[in-house]
Scaffold this active site. Structure first.
Site, PDB file in Angstrom:
ATOM      1  N   CYS A  28       6.406  29.999  51.944  1.00 60.55           N
ATOM      2  CA  CYS A  28       5.691  30.442  53.137  1.00 60.55           C
ATOM      3  C   CYS A  28       6.579  31.238  54.078  1.00 60.55           C
ATOM      4  CB  CYS A  28       5.076  29.251  53.854  1.00 60.55           C
ATOM      5  SG  CYS A  28       6.199  27.866  54.085  1.00 60.55           S
ATOM      6  N   GLU A  81      -1.020  37.078  52.892  1.00 64.00           N
ATOM      7  CA  GLU A  81       0.012  36.314  52.208  1.00 64.00           C
ATOM      8  C   GLU A  81      -0.294  36.320  50.708  1.00 64.00           C
ATOM      9  OE1 GLU A  81       2.373  32.166  52.841  1.00 64.00           O
ATOM     10  OE2 GLU A  81       0.186  32.037  52.889  1.00 64.00           O
ATOM     11  N   GLU A 102       1.925  23.013  58.970  1.00 63.47           N
ATOM     12  CA  GLU A 102       2.770  24.147  58.581  1.00 63.47           C
ATOM     13  C   GLU A 102       1.966  24.958  57.576  1.00 63.47           C
ATOM     14  OE1 GLU A 102       6.657  25.540  56.147  1.00 63.47           O
ATOM     15  OE2 GLU A 102       6.558  23.419  56.689  1.00 63.47           O
ATOM     16  N   LYS A 139      -0.483  12.283  49.981  1.00 66.77           N
ATOM     17  CA  LYS A 139      -1.317  12.955  48.983  1.00 66.77           C
ATOM     18  C   LYS A 139      -0.663  14.276  48.614  1.00 66.77           C
ATOM     19  CE  LYS A 139      -4.558  15.906  48.909  1.00 66.77           C
ATOM     20  NZ  LYS A 139      -4.267  16.518  47.573  1.00 66.77           N
TER      21      LYS A 139
END
Length: 483
Positions: A277, A377, A243, A168
């Site tokens: 990331c 972030e 992750e 997905k």
């Protein structure tokens, strides 16, 4: 308008049980360019059933047979390289000049293939046989910022292990997911081994996370979403590989080459418009040297050429969506409101770009660890420069984060830099800009994730371990697990 009206289940292109579509918006032009079919819970069920059925036979294939499958996938994939490059430029704003987004996946497939060729699926401890067996059906949920590579890393190690899967992709990169399914179909991956169900996370993703027919879920995305996936997966005690987010720090030691460190940090932080990331979005510089690095940071930030990602000379495209654009602008505003010093970039659109989700490469100094831009972030081209007093203070600041995905150290004294690198609580550390290696594991500490991808460690995420006793003669012929 491109049309992608099908899901890919059990080796066939099929319409969703309940017809739904989503329009994909080109972030450069701020207008729809494609329609993609959306699946739902019933489609996820169909895909899991197909994968479970295919697992009965695919799990018994030999390493040589799986290597042959991967080789076919590589050959077909490389024939579509230009189409992938053009598609992700339209889909998520990645410049066509960023060839790593397209060439990297083939390299990862070759690494996985080569590891399988040498991997001891059976070994011994004493007189016992230790077997590594495919874990089963894997749900693979991938993000939009590396729309091909992340999905490829997941699926190729699942293939290498002998697993079957339901993929997905993110809705933002759903069209490239369809093209990847086309690659596997043309490569004659056996029916049911790979299935694609585009859909919303709260429907398809949630169904897969809870599904008793799924044995492993591999998710790459935000920490908030990863927590939801992990909680859902706990109900059936399935293996979870996550992750997640990052707020990686570069520690620039006083004896470092300041210009080299500054220029590298800007290049690495703003690569992919900061939507990575592992991006070193915090740069820690000794308090006596901050002003020395500012001219290098500003000059390097100005070297990016913003524009249409379909133009081969563009080095930074737009960010992925209106929502991401808004979030980045809010973080920049918070930096201004909380007293950080803006040295380049800012809230205004880049000159000459009055349409598209473009953000100027932005650098703040005078950032403190309690500021939003120093903790959260941002996932955009925004760099926070934080001063430190001494090395212990630098490590304290770097590690004072819920994240632990990556870390970077620049310095002249290798022994001292190694001590600092060892003190960083993160899954991947690079010294003086050293390149990473596709054979080595990738993953994070703390809220940056669980498990490892890539290389031998990545393969083993998709394997169960079985001890078999009573076959001493056979065990003696196998390599010893611990040498």
């Amino acid at each position: 308008m491109r049309q992608h009206p099908h899901l890919y289940i059990d080796g066939r292109w099929t319409e969703p049980v309940e017809p739904h579509e989503v329009e994909l918006v080109d972030p450069t032009r701020e207008e729809p360019f494609a329609r993609v079919a959306l699946g739902g819970a019933a489609d996820a069920d169909r895909a899991v059933a197909a994968a479970r059925d295919a697992f009965k036979t695919f799990s018994t294939t030999s390493p040589a047979e799986r290597i042959a499958v991967i080789d076919r996938v590589i050959d077909v994939y490389e024939s579509y390289a230009d189409e992938f490059s053009e598609l992700i430029a339209r889909e998520v704003g990645i410049p066509v000049g960023n060839r790593a987004q397209v060439t990297g996946p083939a390299q990862h497939m070759r690494v996985a293939r080569d590891i399988v060729r040498e991997y001891p699926f059976e070994s011994r401890i004493g007189n016992a046989i230790v077997r590594r067996e495919p874990i089963g059906v894997c749900a693979l949920i991938s993000p939009w910022n590396w729309p091909i590579q992340t999905g490829v890393i997941k699926l190729v190690y699942a293939l290498a292990a002998g697993c079957t899967m339901v993929a997905k992709p993110s809705l933002n990169s759903a069209a490239s997911g369809v093209l990847l399914a086309k690659v596997l179909h043309e490569a004659e991956v056996p029916p049911g081994v790979f299935n694609l169900v585009n859909g919303r996370g709260r429907e398809v993703g949630d169904t897969l996370s809870h599904h008793p027919g799924v044995d492993l879920i591999s998710f790459t995305g935000s920490t908030a979403a990863g927590k939801q996936v992990g909680a859902a997966a706990a109900g059936t005690v399935k293996r979870v590989c996550l992750e997640l987010g990052g707020k990686s720090a570069t520690v620039v030691l006083p004896d470092a080459d300041l210009e080299r460190a500054a220029r590298w940090n800007v290049q690495r932080c703003f690569f992919n418009a900061g939507q990575s990331c592992h991006a070193p979005s915090r740069m820690l510089v000794h308090e006596s040297q901050v002003e020395q690095v500012v001219p290098f940071l500003v000059d390097e930030a100005h070297r990016f050429r913003l524009g249409d990602p379909l133009d081969s000379s563009t080095t930074m495209g737009p960010v992925v969506s209106a929502a991401q654009f808004k979030s980045i602008k809010e973080h920049i505003q918070s930096g201004l409101d909380e007293g950080a010093r803006l040295v380049t970039g800012g809230l205004e659109r880049p000159d000459g770009l009055d349409r598209g989700y473009f953000v100027q490469p932005t650098v703040f100094t005078g950032v403190t660890p309690d500021m939003r831009i120093g903790r959260e972030e941002i996932f955009g081209p925004v760099l926070a420069v934080l001063p430190y007093r001494d090395e212990d203070d630098a490590l304290r600041i770097a590690n004072d984060s819920p994240y632990g995905l990556g870390g970077f150290v620049f310095g002249g004294d290798r022994e001292n830099a190694r001590r600092v690198a060892n003190g960083l609580r993160a899954g991947r550390i690079s010294y003086n800009g050293a390149a990473t290696d596709s054979y080595t594991p990738m993953g994070g500490y703390k809220e940056s994730g669980i498990g490892r991808s890539m290389g031998r460690f990545g393969l083993e995420e998709y394997l169960e371990v079985k001890s078999v006793y009573g076959f001493e003669d056979e065990a003696q012929a196998l390599p010893t697990l611990f040498g």
